[in-house]
Enzyme design. Structure first.
Site, PDB file in Angstrom:
ATOM      1  CE  LYS A   1       2.109   4.709   7.465  1.00  0.00           C
ATOM      2  NZ  LYS A   1       2.904   4.836   6.051  1.00  0.00           N
TER       3      LYS A   1
HETATM    4  C1  PLP Z   1       4.053   4.101   5.716  1.00  0.00           C
HETATM    5  C2  PLP Z   1       4.761   4.349   4.346  1.00  0.00           C
HETATM    6  C3  PLP Z   1       5.485   4.000   3.564  1.00  0.00           C
HETATM    7  C4  PLP Z   1       6.371   1.865   5.117  1.00  0.00           C
HETATM    8  O1  PLP Z   1       5.521   1.018   4.585  1.00  0.00           O
HETATM    9  P1  PLP Z   1       5.853  -0.190   6.136  1.00  0.00           P
HETATM   10  O2  PLP Z   1       4.694  -0.930   5.958  1.00  0.00           O
HETATM   11  O3  PLP Z   1       6.163   0.765   7.002  1.00  0.00           O
HETATM   12  O4  PLP Z   1       7.195   0.093   5.274  1.00  0.00           O
HETATM   13  C5  PLP Z   1       6.160   3.737   2.598  1.00  0.00           C
HETATM   14  N1  PLP Z   1       4.832   4.841   1.327  1.00  0.00           N
HETATM   15  C6  PLP Z   1       3.875   5.010   2.245  1.00  0.00           C
HETATM   16  C7  PLP Z   1       3.464   6.398   1.174  1.00  0.00           C
HETATM   17  C8  PLP Z   1       3.916   5.499   3.260  1.00  0.00           C
HETATM   18  O5  PLP Z   1       2.874   6.479   4.741  1.00  0.00           O
END
Ligand code: PLP
Length: 466
Positions: free
Chosen positions: A112
Site C-alpha cells: 500500500k
Molecule cells: C491490501 C493488501 C492486499 C489486498 O489488496 P487489494 O488491492 O485490496 O486487493 C494484499 N496483501 C496485503 C499485504 C495488503 O496489505
C-alpha cells in the site's frame, strides 16, 4: 483526461477533483473516460528508466493538465525515494520461470505504500494551491492505517486521525503507527473492536456539518489515484522480463480488487499480459465469481492473511463497468441487487475476459506454501504472498510464460504465521530494527462518538473558513 462515474449519474471531473472527491455523488467510482494507449515502442522506452522516471511517463496522461510534467516528475522522485531498495519494486527469482515482485520495501513494509506515498504528495500539492486542507479520518485493523500515516505525516494540508481497536492490533502494527510523532498525526486506541472503530468513522462521515466544517476525507482504496499508482509496476516488471515482446503472467493476492484491477488497467493500456490470476484466501467471493459468474456475499472469517479478509471488494465495480460495456445503468442495477438481495450473477459469456483466472488457498495450504518456498527457493514469504504463490501454481496454463507473484508484504509484518510455518522468526529490515525501542504516542478513548468528535474538533486545523 476526464473521469466518469461507474453509475453514469455524477458530474464528469478532472484529475484534481477526482483525487479530492473519492466516491462519486451517485454512489459510483470514478474511472478514466478513455484508456491512454502505450504502443510497443512506448513500452520499450521504459527499459533502463528508474522507477520514478517510468512512473512519471506512464501516469502523465491520467493527469491531463492538472499537474505539470516536471512537477509530477519531482513528486514521483520524492515518493519513491522513501523506499529502502534502490529499485523501489525489485524482482527476485524463485525458479526457472517463477518470480516475486517485491512490493514491500516502502516505509510500512506492505504494497500500500507504493500508492499512498504518492497520494500524500498529491494531496499536499493539489490542496496547497487551493489554500485548503483535509482532515483524514480512518479506522484500521492494521495495514492501511500505518501506510496512510506514513504518507500524510508532516504534510501542511493534512491532519490525520487513525482509530484502532485498543489491544487488538499486533505490536508491530501498533508501533508502526504510534511511533510516528509528527504533530499532524493522531493515533486513537478505541476501547472496542474493529467494527466499533469503523462504525464511529461511518457516523462521522454521516454527520454532514462535522464533515464539511473539518473537510473530512478518506484515503481508502476506492481513490482513483491509488489504483493509478499501482499500474506502474506491472509495466516496469513486464519490461524487465522481456515485455512487450513477450507476454508475462501475474498472480495477485486480492481483497478489495484494487491491486489486480491496476493490472487489468495496464492490459487495457496495451501491456501484453497472458494471465491475471486473482488469488484469494478462504474469504473467496472473488474466486467464486470468476469461476461461476455469481457474486454472492457471505460472512468474513479471520485468517492469517488478514489484509484480504473482506466480504465485498470495493474496487470490483470498476471492473464490472468495463465488462458491461461501460453502461452505468446496468451497474446501478447490479449494485442494487447486491444491497437488497445479497448478490448478483453475470452471464459467463459476458465474462469473456480470458485474461483472468482465479483460485483460493486455505489456511493450511498457506502455511505449507511458506514452508515449501523456504525449503525450495530459500526465500521467506509472508502469508499474503503465499496465497499468491499457491494459486499461481494451481491456475498456471503455460510454463513457458514467466509467472510473477506479487509479494504484497514483508514477512516480518506477519511474524506469527511465518514462525508457525518455518520456526524462523522473521527479522525487521535494518531501517526498522529499532521499532521496539522508539517512543510511542497515542490516546485511548472510550467507544463514544461525542468524545471522539470533541477530540478531533479541538485538534484539526481549519485553514479555509469558506
Ligand atoms: C491490501 C493488501 C492486499 C489486498 O489488496 P487489494 O488491492 O485490496 O486487493 C494484499 N496483501 C496485503 C499485504 C495488503 O496489505
Amino acid at each position: 483526461m476526464r473521469y466518469i462515474s461507474t453509475r453514469g449519474d455524477a458530474p464528469v471531473l478532472n484529475f484534481e477533483d477526482v483525487v479530492l472527491t473519492g466516491l462519486a455523488r451517485d454512489g459510483g467510482l470514478y474511472v478514466p473516460e478513455t484508456w491512454p494507449q502505450m504502443s510497443k515502442d512506448d513500452i520499450r522506452t521504459l527499459a533502463g528508466k528508474t522507477y520514478a522516471e517510468a512512473a512519471a511517463l506512464i501516469l502523465q496522461p491520467f493527469l491531463g493538465d492538472c499537474i505539470k510534467p516536471d512537477e509530477f516528475r519531482a513528486m514521483t522522485e520524492k515518493a519513491y525515494g522513501s523506499f529502502a531498495h534502490k529499485a523501489v519494486v525489485p524482482l527476485s527469482q524463485l525458479d526457472d520461470n517463477d518470480f516475486l515482485m517485491e512490493l514491500y520495501h516502502g516505509p510500512t513494509l506492505a504494497f500500500k505504500d507504493v500508492a499512498l506515498q504518492l497520494l500524500g504528495l498529491l494531496y499536499d500539492h493539489l490542496l496547497g494551491r487551493q489554500g485548503k486542507k483535509v482532515t483524514i479520518v480512518g479506522a484500521t485493523s492494521g495495514d492501511t492505517g500505518s501506510a496512510a500515516i506514513e504518507a500524510c505525516k508532516g504534510r501542511d494540508a493534512v491532519d490525520i486521525f487513525i482509530l484502532h481497536p485498543a489491544g487488538r492490533v499486533s505490536e508491530v502494527q501498533r508501533r508502526q503507527m504510534t511511533t510516528v510523532l509528527d504533530s499532524n498525526v493522531y493515533n486513537i486506541a478505541i476501547e472496542g473492536d474493529f467494527d466499533d472503530c469503523q462504525a464511529m468513522v461511518k457516523a462521522l462521515f454521516n454527520d454532514h456539518d462535522f464533515r464539511d466544517q473539518l473537510g473530512v476525507s478518506a484515503v481508502n482504496s476506492i481513490n482513483w489515484a491509488r489504483v493509478m499508482a499501482q499500474i506502474v509496476y506491472y509495466f516496469t516488471t513486464a519490461v524487465s522480463l522481456g515485455g512487450p515482446d513477450r507476454p508475462v503472467s501475474f498472480s495477485v493476492p486480492s481483497g478489495n480488487f484494487g491491486d489486480i484491477y491496476a493490472g487489468y488497467c495496464a492490459s487495457k493500456m496495451g501491456l501484453p499480459i497472458d494471465q491475471l490470476i486473482v488469488a484469494t484466501n478462504r474469504n473467496d467471493i472473488l474466486s467464486r465469481f470468476f469461476n461461476t459468474g455469481k457474486y454472492i456475499k457471505e460472512g468474513v472469517d479471520p485468517t492469517i492473511s488478514p489484509s484480504m479478509d473482506i466480504q465485498v471488494s470495493s474496487n470490483f465495480e470498476r471492473f464490472l463497468f468495463e465488462i458491461y460495456g461501460r453502461n452505468g445503468a446496468d451497474i446501478k442495477e447490479l449494485m442494487r441487487q447486491l444491497d437488497e438481495e445479497g448478490g448478483f450473477s453475470v452471464n459467463m459469456a459476458q465474462l469473456n475476459e480470458a485474461v483472468f483466472s482465479a483460485g483460493r488457498c486455505d489456511e493450511q495450504e498457506t502455511l505449507e506454501t511458506i514452508r515449501q518456498t523456504l525449503a525450495e527457493s530459500a526465500k521467506l514469504v509472508d502469508p499474503h504472498t503465499a496465497v499468491g504463490l499457491k494459486v499461481a501454481s494451481d491456475c498456471r496454463r503455460d510454463q513457458t510464460v514467466p509467472m510473477v507473484t506479487l509479494s504484497t508484504a514483508h514477512p516480518a509484518k506477519f511474524p506469527a504465521a511465518v514462525e508457525k510455518a518455518t520456526s524462523i522468526h522473521p527479522e525487521l529490515p535494518s531501517h526498522m530494527a529499532d521499532l521496539f525501542g522508539r517512543e510511542e504516542r497515542l490516546v485511548q478513548l472510550p467507544n463514544d462518538l461525542a468524545t471522539l468528535q470533541t477530540y478531533i474538533k479541538e485538534r484539526a486545523r481549519i485553514l479555509d473558513a469558506a
